[in-house]
Design an enzyme around this catalytic site. Structure first.
Site, PDB file in Angstrom:
ATOM      1  N   HIS A   1      -2.863   5.984   4.652  1.00  9.97           N
ATOM      2  CA  HIS A   1      -1.692   5.114   4.796  1.00  9.97           C
ATOM      3  C   HIS A   1      -0.356   5.783   4.477  1.00  9.97           C
ATOM      4  CE1 HIS A   1      -0.951   0.506   5.163  1.00  9.97           C
ATOM      5  NE2 HIS A   1      -0.418   1.224   6.117  1.00  9.97           N
TER       6      HIS A   1
ATOM      7  N   CYS B   1       0.767  -1.256   0.000  1.00  9.92           N
ATOM      8  CA  CYS B   1       0.000   0.000   0.000  1.00  9.92           C
ATOM      9  C   CYS B   1       0.795   1.302   0.000  1.00  9.92           C
ATOM     10  CB  CYS B   1      -0.930   0.022   1.206  1.00  9.92           C
ATOM     11  SG  CYS B   1      -1.982  -1.418   1.334  1.00  9.92           S
TER      12      CYS B   1
HETATM   13 CA   LIG Z   1      -2.985  -2.449  -0.801  1.00  7.83          CA
END
Ligand SMILES: [Ca+2]
Length: 444
Positions: A128, A72
């Site tokens: 994130h 990510c």
């Molecule tokens: Ca991901």
């Protein structure tokens, strides 16, 4: 021409042919861990995605689009900044909540570029890229933020702006896609009279899987399929809202995924999330802007997540600042279906989740210097993956034009290709290492 007839002509043309806006709205929808072949328009037969399929028939489908990272955070930082993750210190693993690290506020983000051009900017969903005030979306160019800052499991909490509104354990994850979608639709409604940029980063499909009652048990591909169909329905709601507000013709909509599926990919690709096999990095990508992107078109141009930052800046009739080097290129010539004299990128380097330059693609050649590791192979025993590995020692060379599944190592037949690709991966990595800029690190 008299002044009067000139003015009449201007009046007539302005009323008959509305000028294309110099600042189209931009909606960028990012799925989490959605695999290459998991939409019906990319060959899935057990998952129905009518809204994304329609978006593809009204716009352009990419066959050779790459998430910069196989997990990510690297991909997300790359999307925001137009850079290889290594250039911005984000190439190793993912950022942990409370880990004290984040994407540096010194980086220029696409949200900052668009905000400066008068866009209303909202980030909804999974960020994130750090959970300290200094590195949260509202410090990186977004007017507002609503979402789970990290992954939908574990410690990640739900925020509005920089305020924690629900602890992870209190968030009903089955309702997350619905809540995000309501927020997205609301943002479009309140922003309809000015240019806006919506970065809609779903927490779906990331494991563990969740779906609302409306979708649970409805697909033919288990909870993963249910969740993908719910995601598709969310895209439909966004598209319907644009249509209802008469913004369809004036809004670039992009849909893609941050890395491959966290399991074993559906054919034709091999591997999955966290690996440098094609299924770790190659993801679906669809773009629609009626009147500018030809309907029903397909591009085979090798393109990368970092291309979207300069492409979105160009869409807003601006350009992405280049005082600090970036890696992305403007996709518009490809998006408008113009014939290309040369490929947009000579090469793409695949970094492993450990941050090592592990593979490179040039044209249809792909060279692996490090054996890909399958960390998220689901319940499959390791032996099931071993038989996919070429029996020969590294390096492995594959011709993706005839062997997209990376099964036939042809390194021995093409030593000159191996030598060139090996040299190029070293050169790219050396440049990125030399020019790398630091991550944000909290010092308290
Ligand atoms: Ca991901």
């Amino acid at each position: 021409m008299s002044l009067r007839s000139f003015l009449l002509l201007c009046l007539a043309s302005s009323s008959l042919v509305p000028l294309a806006s110099a600042k189209p709205n931009i909606v960028f929808i990012l799925a989490d861990d959605l695999g290459y072949a998991d939409l019906s328009c990319y060959g899935a037969d057990k998952i129905k995605t009518p809204h994304l399929d329609r978006m593809a028939t009204e716009g352009m489908k990419f066959t050779d689009f790459y998430a910069t990272g196989c997990v990510c955070s690297p991909t997300r930082g790359s999307l925001m900044t137009g850079c290889y993750p290594k250039r911005i210190g984000l190439h190793v693993g993912v950022l942990q909540q409370g880990g004290g690290k984040g994407m540096s506020p010194a980086e220029t983000t696409i949200a900052e570029v668009l905000h400066e051009r008068g866009y209303a900017t909202a980030c909804i969903g999974k960020w994130h890229l750090g959970d300290f005030h200094e590195v949260m979306p509202t410090s990186q160019g977004f007017d507002s933020y609503f979402g789970m800052i990290g992954e939908n499991h574990g410690m990640s909490d739900l925020y509005r702006g920089t305020t924690l509104i629900e602890k992870n354990r209190d968030v009903d994850k089955n309702q997350l896609t619905k809540r995000y979608t309501e927020a997205a639709v609301n943002f479009i409604r309140v922003s309809k009279d000015r240019p806006f940029f919506l970065y809609f980063a779903h927490s779906a499909i990331h494991v563990p899987l969740f779906a609302s009652d409306e979708f649970r048990g409805k697909s033919a591909a288990g909870l993963y399929g249910d969740m993908t169909e719910e995601l598709d329905s969310s895209v439909g709601k966004v598209l319907d809202t644009l249509k209802e507000l008469n913004l369809e013709q004036n809004t670039l909509v992009v849909f893609t995924s941050d890395n491959g599926q966290a399991g074993v990919a559906a054919p034709p690709l091999h591997g999955g999330k966290g690996s440098t096999w094609e299924a770790g990095h190659r993801v679906p990508c669809i773009a629609r802007l009626p009147g500018r992107i030809p309907a029903g078109s397909v591009t085979r141009e090798m393109s990368v997540m970092f291309d979207w930052a300069p492409t979105m800046a160009a869409c807003a009739n601006g350009s992405f600042p280049n005082e600090r080097p970036i890696d992305g290129r403007d996709l518009w010539p490809a998006l408008e279906g113009k014939p290309q004299a040369a490929p947009l990128h000579e090469s793409f380097v695949y970094y492993s989740r450990e941050g090592l330059p592990s593979a490179i693609r040039e044209g249809n050649w792909k060279l692996h210097l490090v054996a890909p590791v399958m960390k998220w192979a689901g319940k499959l025993p390791p032996e099931a993956l071993l038989d996919k590995l070429p029996p020969e020692p590294l390096p492995w060379l594959f011709d993706l034009a005839s062997d997209i599944g990376e099964t036939r190592n042809v390194a021995a037949q093409h030593p000159e290709v191996v030598a060139k690709l090996r040299a190029d991966i070293g050169q790219t990595d050396a440049t990125l290492t030399r020019e790398a800029r630091p991550l944000f690190k909290h010092t308290r």
